[in-house]
Design a protein around this motif. Structure first.
Motif, PDB file in Angstrom:
ATOM      1  N   TYR A 108      -6.757  10.734  -1.666  1.00 46.36           N
ATOM      2  CA  TYR A 108      -7.713  11.848  -1.734  1.00 46.36           C
ATOM      3  C   TYR A 108      -7.713  12.366  -0.139  1.00 46.36           C
ATOM      4  CZ  TYR A 108     -12.245  14.094  -2.450  1.00 46.36           C
ATOM      5  OH  TYR A 108     -13.290  15.201  -2.330  1.00 46.36           O
ATOM      6  N   VAL A 109      -7.905  11.686   0.830  1.00 50.38           N
ATOM      7  CA  VAL A 109      -7.752  12.262   2.258  1.00 50.38           C
ATOM      8  C   VAL A 109      -6.386  12.435   2.666  1.00 50.38           C
ATOM      9  CG1 VAL A 109     -10.294  11.317   2.755  1.00 50.38           C
ATOM     10  CG2 VAL A 109      -7.914  10.029   3.329  1.00 50.38           C
ATOM     11  N   GLY A 110      -5.365  12.346   2.141  1.00 46.18           N
ATOM     12  CA  GLY A 110      -4.018  12.424   2.503  1.00 46.18           C
ATOM     13  C   GLY A 110      -3.417  11.646   3.645  1.00 46.18           C
ATOM     14  N   LEU A 111      -3.896  10.235   3.228  1.00 43.75           N
ATOM     15  CA  LEU A 111      -3.455   9.274   4.317  1.00 43.75           C
ATOM     16  C   LEU A 111      -2.498   8.356   3.431  1.00 43.75           C
ATOM     17  CD1 LEU A 111      -6.455   8.752   6.756  1.00 43.75           C
ATOM     18  CD2 LEU A 111      -4.476   9.978   7.155  1.00 43.75           C
ATOM     19  N   SER A 112      -1.988   7.377   4.088  1.00 41.95           N
ATOM     20  CA  SER A 112      -1.347   6.039   3.429  1.00 41.95           C
ATOM     21  C   SER A 112      -2.176   5.179   3.270  1.00 41.95           C
ATOM     22  CB  SER A 112      -0.227   5.738   4.099  1.00 41.95           C
ATOM     23  OG  SER A 112      -0.441   4.937   5.221  1.00 41.95           O
ATOM     24  N   LYS A 113      -2.035   4.060   2.288  1.00 41.95           N
ATOM     25  CA  LYS A 113      -3.168   3.063   2.016  1.00 41.95           C
ATOM     26  C   LYS A 113      -3.143   2.178   3.324  1.00 41.95           C
ATOM     27  CE  LYS A 113      -3.537  -0.862  -0.832  1.00 41.95           C
ATOM     28  NZ  LYS A 113      -3.042  -1.900  -1.648  1.00 41.95           N
ATOM     29  N   ARG A 114      -1.750   2.166   3.862  1.00 40.99           N
ATOM     30  CA  ARG A 114      -1.925   1.288   5.093  1.00 40.99           C
ATOM     31  C   ARG A 114      -2.844   1.924   6.181  1.00 40.99           C
ATOM     32  NH1 ARG A 114      -2.988  -3.032   7.328  1.00 40.99           N
ATOM     33  NH2 ARG A 114      -1.883  -3.516   9.059  1.00 40.99           N
ATOM     34  N   GLN A 115      -2.637   3.348   6.372  1.00 41.26           N
ATOM     35  CA  GLN A 115      -3.643   3.837   7.259  1.00 41.26           C
ATOM     36  C   GLN A 115      -5.023   3.838   6.853  1.00 41.26           C
ATOM     37  OE1 GLN A 115      -1.519   7.635   6.925  1.00 41.26           O
ATOM     38  NE2 GLN A 115      -1.256   7.907   8.902  1.00 41.26           N
ATOM     39  N   MET A 116      -5.416   3.641   5.789  1.00 40.98           N
ATOM     40  CA  MET A 116      -6.685   3.535   5.440  1.00 40.98           C
ATOM     41  C   MET A 116      -7.298   2.088   5.763  1.00 40.98           C
ATOM     42  SD  MET A 116      -8.216   6.336   4.288  1.00 40.98           S
ATOM     43  CE  MET A 116      -9.824   5.680   3.219  1.00 40.98           C
ATOM     44  N   GLU A 117      -6.378   1.323   5.478  1.00 44.72           N
ATOM     45  CA  GLU A 117      -6.670  -0.215   5.822  1.00 44.72           C
ATOM     46  C   GLU A 117      -6.808  -0.320   7.257  1.00 44.72           C
ATOM     47  OE1 GLU A 117      -4.290  -2.090   2.174  1.00 44.72           O
ATOM     48  OE2 GLU A 117      -3.345  -1.936   3.978  1.00 44.72           O
ATOM     49  N   ARG A 118      -5.995   0.068   8.027  1.00 41.16           N
ATOM     50  CA  ARG A 118      -5.978   0.157   9.588  1.00 41.16           C
ATOM     51  C   ARG A 118      -7.476   0.842   9.964  1.00 41.16           C
ATOM     52  NH1 ARG A 118      -0.194   1.761  10.459  1.00 41.16           N
ATOM     53  NH2 ARG A 118       0.794  -0.202   9.989  1.00 41.16           N
ATOM     54  N   LEU A 119      -7.624   1.932   9.494  1.00 44.80           N
ATOM     55  CA  LEU A 119      -8.941   2.510   9.935  1.00 44.80           C
ATOM     56  C   LEU A 119     -10.177   1.572   9.664  1.00 44.80           C
ATOM     57  CD1 LEU A 119      -8.301   6.260   8.743  1.00 44.80           C
ATOM     58  CD2 LEU A 119      -8.648   5.331  11.234  1.00 44.80           C
TER      59      LEU A 119
END
Length: 64
Positions: A15-26
């Motif tokens: 939805y926000v245009g990131l990877s799943k891993r980026q979301m997890e890191r954030l």
């Protein structure tokens, strides 16, 4: 989309245009959008509300 709709990490990332891993890191760094666990167990999935994702994206746009 209803702002109260709940999305999984994978759906929220898309939805926000990131990877799943980026979301997890954030999320791990406390820098991402507001999230919650869908249950009391540590294995419960992390969920995001669309309204929170929209606010987070809007705030990031203003910071650039």
């Amino acid at each position: 989309m209803n702002p109260r709709t709940k999305l999984t990490t994978t759906q929220a990332a898309r939805y926000v245009g990131l990877s799943k891993r980026q979301m997890e890191r954030l999320r791990d760094n406390g820098a991402g959008p507001t999230w919650f666990r869908a249950g009391d167990s540590l294995n419960s999935p992390c969920m995001y509300e669309v309204a929170d994702l929209d606010m987070w994206v809007k705030a990031r746009k203003g910071a650039r």
